[in-house]
Design a protein around this motif. Structure first.
Motif, mmCIF file in Angstrom:
data_model
loop_
_atom_site.group_PDB
_atom_site.id
_atom_site.type_symbol
_atom_site.label_atom_id
_atom_site.label_comp_id
_atom_site.label_asym_id
_atom_site.label_seq_id
_atom_site.Cartn_x
_atom_site.Cartn_y
_atom_site.Cartn_z
ATOM 1 N N GLY A 259 0.820 -1.211 0.000
ATOM 2 C CA GLY A 259 0.000 0.000 0.000
ATOM 3 C C GLY A 259 0.848 1.252 0.000
ATOM 4 O O GLY A 259 0.573 2.212 -0.747
ATOM 5 N N TRP A 260 1.902 1.258 0.818
ATOM 6 C CA TRP A 260 2.805 2.411 0.835
ATOM 7 C C TRP A 260 3.516 2.559 -0.516
ATOM 8 O O TRP A 260 3.651 3.670 -1.035
ATOM 9 N N LYS A 261 3.975 1.458 -1.083
ATOM 10 C CA LYS A 261 4.684 1.523 -2.364
ATOM 11 C C LYS A 261 3.799 2.159 -3.439
ATOM 12 O O LYS A 261 4.250 3.015 -4.218
ATOM 13 N N LYS A 262 2.542 1.767 -3.481
ATOM 14 C CA LYS A 262 1.627 2.336 -4.477
ATOM 15 C C LYS A 262 1.428 3.836 -4.258
ATOM 16 O O LYS A 262 1.373 4.613 -5.218
ATOM 17 N N ILE A 263 1.322 4.247 -2.995
ATOM 18 C CA ILE A 263 1.151 5.673 -2.686
ATOM 19 C C ILE A 263 2.396 6.453 -3.095
ATOM 20 O O ILE A 263 2.313 7.528 -3.716
ATOM 21 N N PHE A 264 3.566 5.939 -2.755
ATOM 22 C CA PHE A 264 4.808 6.628 -3.112
ATOM 23 C C PHE A 264 4.914 6.812 -4.623
ATOM 24 O O PHE A 264 5.181 7.919 -5.115
ATOM 25 N N GLU A 265 4.691 5.734 -5.363
ATOM 26 C CA GLU A 265 4.897 5.799 -6.804
ATOM 27 C C GLU A 265 3.804 6.589 -7.512
ATOM 28 O O GLU A 265 4.053 7.204 -8.552
ATOM 29 N N ALA A 266 2.590 6.629 -6.931
ATOM 30 C CA ALA A 266 1.515 7.445 -7.513
ATOM 31 C C ALA A 266 1.791 8.933 -7.338
ATOM 32 O O ALA A 266 1.178 9.754 -8.026
ATOM 33 N N ASN A 267 2.704 9.265 -6.439
ATOM 34 C CA ASN A 267 3.004 10.678 -6.169
ATOM 35 C C ASN A 267 4.425 11.065 -6.570
ATOM 36 O O ASN A 267 5.025 11.976 -5.992
ATOM 37 N N GLY A 268 4.955 10.364 -7.568
ATOM 38 C CA GLY A 268 6.200 10.795 -8.189
ATOM 39 C C GLY A 268 7.474 10.380 -7.487
ATOM 40 O O GLY A 268 8.531 10.972 -7.725
ATOM 41 N N LEU A 269 7.402 9.355 -6.634
ATOM 42 C CA LEU A 269 8.596 8.849 -5.970
ATOM 43 C C LEU A 269 8.883 7.430 -6.470
ATOM 44 O O LEU A 269 7.957 6.652 -6.684
ATOM 45 N N THR A 270 10.144 7.118 -6.652
ATOM 46 C CA THR A 270 10.535 5.774 -7.055
ATOM 47 C C THR A 270 11.038 5.012 -5.834
ATOM 48 O O THR A 270 11.960 5.473 -5.155
ATOM 49 N N GLN A 271 10.414 3.877 -5.545
ATOM 50 C CA GLN A 271 10.893 3.060 -4.438
ATOM 51 C C GLN A 271 12.050 2.205 -4.941
ATOM 52 O O GLN A 271 11.860 1.237 -5.665
ATOM 53 N N GLU A 272 13.262 2.580 -4.544
ATOM 54 C CA GLU A 272 14.451 1.861 -4.984
ATOM 55 C C GLU A 272 14.616 0.538 -4.245
ATOM 56 O O GLU A 272 15.160 -0.425 -4.792
ATOM 57 N N LYS A 273 14.172 0.532 -3.012
ATOM 58 C CA LYS A 273 14.320 -0.677 -2.205
ATOM 59 C C LYS A 273 13.356 -0.627 -1.037
ATOM 60 O O LYS A 273 13.050 0.455 -0.528
ATOM 61 N N MET A 274 12.887 -1.802 -0.616
ATOM 62 C CA MET A 274 12.080 -1.910 0.594
ATOM 63 C C MET A 274 12.664 -3.025 1.437
ATOM 64 O O MET A 274 12.873 -4.133 0.957
ATOM 65 N N ILE A 275 12.973 -2.705 2.689
ATOM 66 C CA ILE A 275 13.627 -3.653 3.580
ATOM 67 C C ILE A 275 12.664 -4.060 4.681
ATOM 68 O O ILE A 275 12.085 -3.190 5.352
ATOM 69 N N HIS A 276 12.490 -5.359 4.886
ATOM 70 C CA HIS A 276 11.720 -5.871 6.016
ATOM 71 C C HIS A 276 12.627 -5.877 7.245
ATOM 72 O O HIS A 276 13.532 -6.706 7.351
ATOM 73 N N MET A 277 12.415 -4.949 8.154
ATOM 74 C CA MET A 277 13.184 -4.925 9.395
ATOM 75 C C MET A 277 12.530 -5.816 10.442
ATOM 76 O O MET A 277 13.176 -6.251 11.384
ATOM 77 N N GLY A 278 11.235 -6.046 10.276
ATOM 78 C CA GLY A 278 10.524 -6.944 11.174
ATOM 79 C C GLY A 278 10.369 -6.382 12.575
ATOM 80 O O GLY A 278 10.265 -5.179 12.781
ATOM 81 N N MET A 279 10.379 -7.266 13.558
ATOM 82 C CA MET A 279 10.306 -6.864 14.969
ATOM 83 C C MET A 279 11.721 -6.551 15.442
ATOM 84 O O MET A 279 12.350 -7.305 16.186
ATOM 85 N N ASP A 280 12.262 -5.433 14.955
ATOM 86 C CA ASP A 280 13.671 -5.096 15.167
ATOM 87 C C ASP A 280 13.927 -4.297 16.434
ATOM 88 O O ASP A 280 15.079 -4.107 16.825
ATOM 89 N N GLN A 281 12.872 -3.798 17.075
ATOM 90 C CA GLN A 281 13.041 -2.930 18.236
ATOM 91 C C GLN A 281 12.384 -3.576 19.456
ATOM 92 O O GLN A 281 11.160 -3.641 19.544
#
Length: 296
Positions: A259-281
């Motif tokens: 959902g975030w990727k679609k929003i970013f790209e619909a508004n002129g941003l290119t998602q170069e990478k998406m990292i799953h950090m998971g339960m990192d904190q």
């Protein structure tokens, strides 16, 4: 009541009415309490009392005050701030490899400690809708603006803009994203970290699956509700304040990674990478992703 994505926001006691969510929240909250130093023989009791007060509260304010008093009595409130710096160090280690050379705007900077840690390698400016008491101690330039206002910074000003767990706290997350885009130079980078739901287990390592097991056993909608519970718990219960001006905004604008990727790209941003950090904190039992975006 609905969020910016037209999804329902239930009451906290209604979230816990789902036994599967209650079990997952119980498991995750117990792990966090242990990490904060609460004795093992006390964690189960604290979780049980928390749930009892949540379900019996007749108003959201009563719930926040009563559970905060419980957490204060058990030493959770005092233990939490000491672990926040560790959380910030984890975030900085995760994002630093993706920073371009040059300037950094931490847009939605919170206490400013992320920017403070990055200032050894980058020129950093801070901005937020709330001026944290720690901000002046950072020694960094800080810009204040109100929720819903345009950021008082000129277009194309920064090589990097950080939006670290900002969008789900924004009343208008898309507008917040567009402001990050506006103040970032063409070819520059926006780094977004978000708490998400609807996670595809097939994309995860065995270690990530194990750490996130209580969360991953829920459906996508149950994961969203779990995020709502914990986001409210940390920001409005653990950090409770009687002063309305000190209450952190929690409109619960969570989305899925796709959902975030679609929003970013619909508004002129290119998602170069998406990292799953998971339960990192360890202090925050929410599933996190990091999105590396290029401004076109």
């Amino acid at each position: 009541m609905k969020n910016a994505f037209n999804l329902q926001i239930p009451e906290m006691k209604d979230i816990l009415a789902d036994p599967e969510i209650e079990k997952s929240v119980s498991d995750m909250l117990g792990t966090v309490l242990s990490y904060l130093g609460i004795p093992d023989d006390a964690t189960g009791r604290v979780v049980e009392e928390t749930f009892d007060k949540t379900k019996k509260a007749v108003s959201i304010t009563e719930y926040e005050k009563n559970v905060h008093a419980l957490l204060d009595r058990e030493g959770v409130v005092a233990a939490f701030p000491h672990k926040l710096l560790e959380r910030t160090k984890i975030m900085v280690e995760e994002l630093r490899p993706y920073l371009l050379e040059g300037s950094v705007l931490d847009l939605g900077c919170g206490d400013g400690k992320t920017g403070e840690l990055l200032a050894d390698t980058h020129e950093v400016q801070l901005a937020d809708v709330f001026e944290h008491l720690h901000i002046k101690e950072t020694g960094l330039d800080f810009t204040f603006f109100k929720q819903g206002e345009l950021v008082p910074i000129e277009d194309n000003s920064f090589d990097n803009t950080l939006s670290i767990y900002v969008y789900h706290h924004s009343d208008d997350p898309i507008q917040s994203m567009l402001e990050a885009k506006r103040v970032t130079r063409s070819g520059g980078r926006i780094i977004v970290m978000e708490s998400v739901y609807g996670v595809d287990e097939l994309l995860l390592s065995d270690e990530q699956k194990e750490k996130a097991k209580p969360f991953l056993r829920l459906s996508a909608e149950q994961q969203r509700l779990c995020n709502i519970f914990f986001d409210h718990f940390w920001n409005r219960v653990l950090m409770y304040s009687d002063d309305p001006s000190m209450k952190i905004n929690v409109p619960f604008n969570f989305n899925t990674p796709d959902g975030w990727k679609k929003i970013f790209e619909a508004n002129g941003l290119t998602q170069e990478k998406m990292i799953h950090m998971g339960m990192d904190q360890p202090t925050v039992p929410e599933y996190h992703t990091m999105h590396i975006l290029r401004v076109n």
